[in-house]
Design a protein around this motif. Sequence first.
Motif, PDB file in Angstrom:
ATOM      1  N   UNK A   5       0.845  -1.188   0.000  1.00  0.00           N
ATOM      2  CA  UNK A   5       0.000   0.000   0.000  1.00  0.00           C
ATOM      3  C   UNK A   5       0.887   1.247   0.000  1.00  0.00           C
ATOM      4  N   UNK A   6       0.508   2.257  -0.787  1.00  0.00           N
ATOM      5  CA  UNK A   6       1.270   3.507  -0.783  1.00  0.00           C
ATOM      6  C   UNK A   6       1.148   4.220   0.560  1.00  0.00           C
ATOM      7  N   UNK A   7       0.134   3.846   1.366  1.00  0.00           N
ATOM      8  CA  UNK A   7      -0.002   4.416   2.712  1.00  0.00           C
ATOM      9  C   UNK A   7       1.047   3.843   3.661  1.00  0.00           C
ATOM     10  N   UNK A   8       1.517   2.622   3.369  1.00  0.00           N
ATOM     11  CA  UNK A   8       2.495   1.958   4.230  1.00  0.00           C
ATOM     12  C   UNK A   8       3.936   2.232   3.818  1.00  0.00           C
ATOM     13  N   UNK A   9       4.169   2.310   2.506  1.00  0.00           N
ATOM     14  CA  UNK A   9       5.548   2.446   2.027  1.00  0.00           C
ATOM     15  C   UNK A   9       5.553   2.891   0.565  1.00  0.00           C
ATOM     16  N   UNK A  10       6.524   3.707   0.220  1.00  0.00           N
ATOM     17  CA  UNK A  10       6.755   4.101  -1.173  1.00  0.00           C
ATOM     18  C   UNK A  10       8.125   3.590  -1.599  1.00  0.00           C
ATOM     19  N   UNK A  11       8.323   3.377  -2.897  1.00  0.00           N
ATOM     20  CA  UNK A  11       9.649   2.951  -3.351  1.00  0.00           C
ATOM     21  C   UNK A  11      10.712   3.975  -2.946  1.00  0.00           C
ATOM     22  N   UNK A  12      11.901   3.510  -2.734  1.00  0.00           N
ATOM     23  CA  UNK A  12      12.991   4.388  -2.296  1.00  0.00           C
ATOM     24  C   UNK A  12      13.819   4.928  -3.460  1.00  0.00           C
ATOM     25  N   UNK A  13      13.643   4.349  -4.646  1.00  0.00           N
ATOM     26  CA  UNK A  13      14.441   4.804  -5.786  1.00  0.00           C
ATOM     27  C   UNK A  13      13.587   4.909  -7.047  1.00  0.00           C
ATOM     28  N   UNK A  30      -1.109  -1.797 -14.163  1.00  0.00           N
ATOM     29  CA  UNK A  30      -0.257  -1.333 -15.251  1.00  0.00           C
ATOM     30  C   UNK A  30       1.153  -1.160 -14.713  1.00  0.00           C
ATOM     31  N   UNK A  31       2.026  -0.674 -15.548  1.00  0.00           N
ATOM     32  CA  UNK A  31       3.361  -0.307 -15.078  1.00  0.00           C
ATOM     33  C   UNK A  31       3.407   1.213 -14.918  1.00  0.00           C
ATOM     34  N   UNK A  32       4.193   1.652 -13.962  1.00  0.00           N
ATOM     35  CA  UNK A  32       4.374   3.085 -13.742  1.00  0.00           C
ATOM     36  C   UNK A  32       5.769   3.287 -13.171  1.00  0.00           C
ATOM     37  N   UNK A  33       6.251   4.501 -13.303  1.00  0.00           N
ATOM     38  CA  UNK A  33       7.560   4.855 -12.763  1.00  0.00           C
ATOM     39  C   UNK A  33       7.342   5.688 -11.518  1.00  0.00           C
ATOM     40  N   UNK A  34       8.211   5.476 -10.534  1.00  0.00           N
ATOM     41  CA  UNK A  34       8.124   6.273  -9.327  1.00  0.00           C
ATOM     42  C   UNK A  34       9.357   7.158  -9.236  1.00  0.00           C
ATOM     43  N   UNK A  35       9.122   8.439  -9.054  1.00  0.00           N
ATOM     44  CA  UNK A  35      10.180   9.418  -8.849  1.00  0.00           C
ATOM     45  C   UNK A  35      10.060   9.884  -7.405  1.00  0.00           C
ATOM     46  N   UNK A  36      11.013   9.522  -6.529  1.00  0.00           N
ATOM     47  CA  UNK A  36      10.893   9.875  -5.119  1.00  0.00           C
ATOM     48  C   UNK A  36      10.655  11.360  -4.853  1.00  0.00           C
ATOM     49  N   UNK A  37      11.074  12.223  -5.731  1.00  0.00           N
ATOM     50  CA  UNK A  37      10.877  13.650  -5.532  1.00  0.00           C
ATOM     51  C   UNK A  37       9.571  14.190  -6.089  1.00  0.00           C
ATOM     52  N   UNK A  38       8.906  13.404  -6.971  1.00  0.00           N
ATOM     53  CA  UNK A  38       7.719  13.930  -7.649  1.00  0.00           C
ATOM     54  C   UNK A  38       6.501  13.026  -7.596  1.00  0.00           C
ATOM     55  N   UNK A  39       6.666  11.722  -7.442  1.00  0.00           N
ATOM     56  CA  UNK A  39       5.527  10.808  -7.372  1.00  0.00           C
ATOM     57  C   UNK A  39       5.472   9.826  -8.524  1.00  0.00           C
TER      58      UNK A  39
END
Length: 64
Positions: A5-13, A30-39
């Motif tokens: 869950x995004x409420x519990x943890x977000x990717x670190x990189x 789907x696939x998505x990219x995570x940018x720690x500074x932007x979402x």
Amino acid sequence: MDWISVKDELPKEYDKYIVYAPIEDGFFIDKAWFDPGRGWTRFPGVFVECITHWMQFPEPPKVV
């Protein structure tokens, strides 16, 4: 591999992940990219907030 869950943890990189999001007529996976500074982004420069869960991609199957 379990959904996180995004409420519990977000990717670190910054990387590509499998994501889940509820939408008006159901859900999408789907696939998505995570940018720690932007979402989260599904397309370059388009950030989304509807993603509720994510997981890392599994190892690909071994092809003999």
